[in-house]
Design a protein around this motif. Structure first.
Motif, short mmCIF file in Angstrom:
data_model
loop_
_atom_site.label_atom_id
_atom_site.label_comp_id
_atom_site.label_asym_id
_atom_site.label_seq_id
_atom_site.Cartn_x
_atom_site.Cartn_y
_atom_site.Cartn_z
N SER A 32 0.28 -1.19 -0.27
CA SER A 32 0.38 -0.52 0.16
C SER A 32 0.93 1.63 0.65
CB SER A 32 -1.13 0.11 0.99
OG SER A 32 -1.63 1.20 1.39
N GLU A 33 1.99 0.93 0.99
CA GLU A 33 2.60 2.48 0.65
C GLU A 33 3.70 2.59 -0.26
OE1 GLU A 33 5.29 2.31 4.42
OE2 GLU A 33 3.53 1.80 5.80
N ILE A 34 3.74 1.79 -0.76
CA ILE A 34 4.89 1.47 -2.34
C ILE A 34 3.73 1.97 -3.29
CG2 ILE A 34 5.54 0.12 -4.49
CD1 ILE A 34 6.90 -1.66 -1.98
N ALA A 35 2.04 2.20 -3.33
CA ALA A 35 1.63 2.93 -3.94
C ALA A 35 0.53 3.26 -3.98
CB ALA A 35 0.25 1.41 -4.37
N GLU A 36 1.44 4.67 -2.82
CA GLU A 36 1.44 5.21 -2.45
C GLU A 36 2.46 6.15 -2.87
OE1 GLU A 36 0.43 6.68 1.60
OE2 GLU A 36 -1.62 4.76 1.96
N ARG A 38 4.37 5.01 -5.82
CA ARG A 38 4.62 5.42 -6.65
C ARG A 38 4.05 6.50 -7.90
NH1 ARG A 38 3.30 0.13 -8.59
NH2 ARG A 38 5.81 -0.51 -8.03
N SER A 39 2.84 6.37 -6.88
CA SER A 39 1.18 7.58 -7.45
C SER A 39 1.34 9.02 -7.31
CB SER A 39 0.62 7.59 -6.03
OG SER A 39 -1.09 8.52 -6.58
N SER A 40 2.69 9.15 -6.01
CA SER A 40 3.04 10.81 -5.61
C SER A 40 3.50 11.05 -7.02
CB SER A 40 3.46 10.86 -4.50
OG SER A 40 2.81 10.26 -3.23
N LEU A 41 5.18 10.22 -6.86
CA LEU A 41 5.93 10.50 -8.48
C LEU A 41 5.11 10.79 -9.65
CD1 LEU A 41 8.86 7.05 -6.83
CD2 LEU A 41 8.68 9.91 -6.80
N MET A 42 3.97 9.55 -9.89
CA MET A 42 3.72 10.06 -11.38
C MET A 42 3.11 11.57 -10.95
SD MET A 42 3.74 8.46 -12.77
CE MET A 42 2.75 8.28 -14.25
N SER A 43 2.40 12.06 -10.15
CA SER A 43 1.29 13.76 -10.43
C SER A 43 3.22 14.58 -10.24
CB SER A 43 1.47 13.27 -8.46
OG SER A 43 1.21 14.87 -8.80
N ILE A 44 4.65 14.40 -9.00
CA ILE A 44 5.38 14.87 -9.39
C ILE A 44 6.28 15.18 -10.41
CG2 ILE A 44 7.36 15.12 -8.03
CD1 ILE A 44 6.65 14.47 -5.59
N GLY A 45 6.06 14.19 -11.44
CA GLY A 45 6.92 13.72 -12.52
C GLY A 45 6.14 14.47 -13.49
N LYS A 46 4.33 14.15 -13.55
CA LYS A 46 3.62 15.06 -14.39
C LYS A 46 3.98 16.89 -14.23
CE LYS A 46 0.07 12.01 -15.03
NZ LYS A 46 -1.07 11.06 -14.48
#
Length: 112
Positions: A32-36, A38-46
């Motif tokens: 669950s923490e890894i998914a969070e 990953r989601s944060s990194l995708m947002s930061i990347g965008k």
């Protein structure tokens, strides 16, 4: 004696089941923490890509503005003349700028 060993084996099985359950729970939490993350990194990347695109647009606008401003052309020409070794009077005459501005440009851009 056999019942004692059997009781000990049951206890070990129970302990191992508890360890497996704890490990499973911990694994679920970590997934669950890894998914969070990953989601944060995708947002930061965008957001980073958007910022880079915005910076490129601003640089292009700045470059275009540099060539659209007639005063900038005059000063760019004066700086180029200074770099080529032109004198103060020649810069004032050719670029039609006041003495104070020509002197300032010379002091800023003249090679030592």
């Amino acid at each position: 004696m056999l019942s004692k060993r059997l009781g000990g084996a049951h206890q070990q099985v129970h302990s191992l089941k508890q360890i497996i359950k704890d490990n499973h729970d911990q694994t679920s939490i970590l997934r669950s923490e890894i998914a969070e993350v990953r989601s944060s990194l995708m947002s930061i990347g965008k957001r980073l890509v958007a910022c880079e695109n915005h910076a490129k647009e601003l640089a292009q606008q700045q470059a275009a503005q540099k060539y659209d401003d007639p005063d900038a052309k005059i000063y760019s020409r004066a700086v180029k003349m200074i770099e080529l070794g032109a004198g103060l009077e020649e810069i004032m005459r050719e670029c039609e700028i006041p003495r104070a501005e020509a002197e300032l440009l010379m002091s800023l851009h003249q090679k030592s």
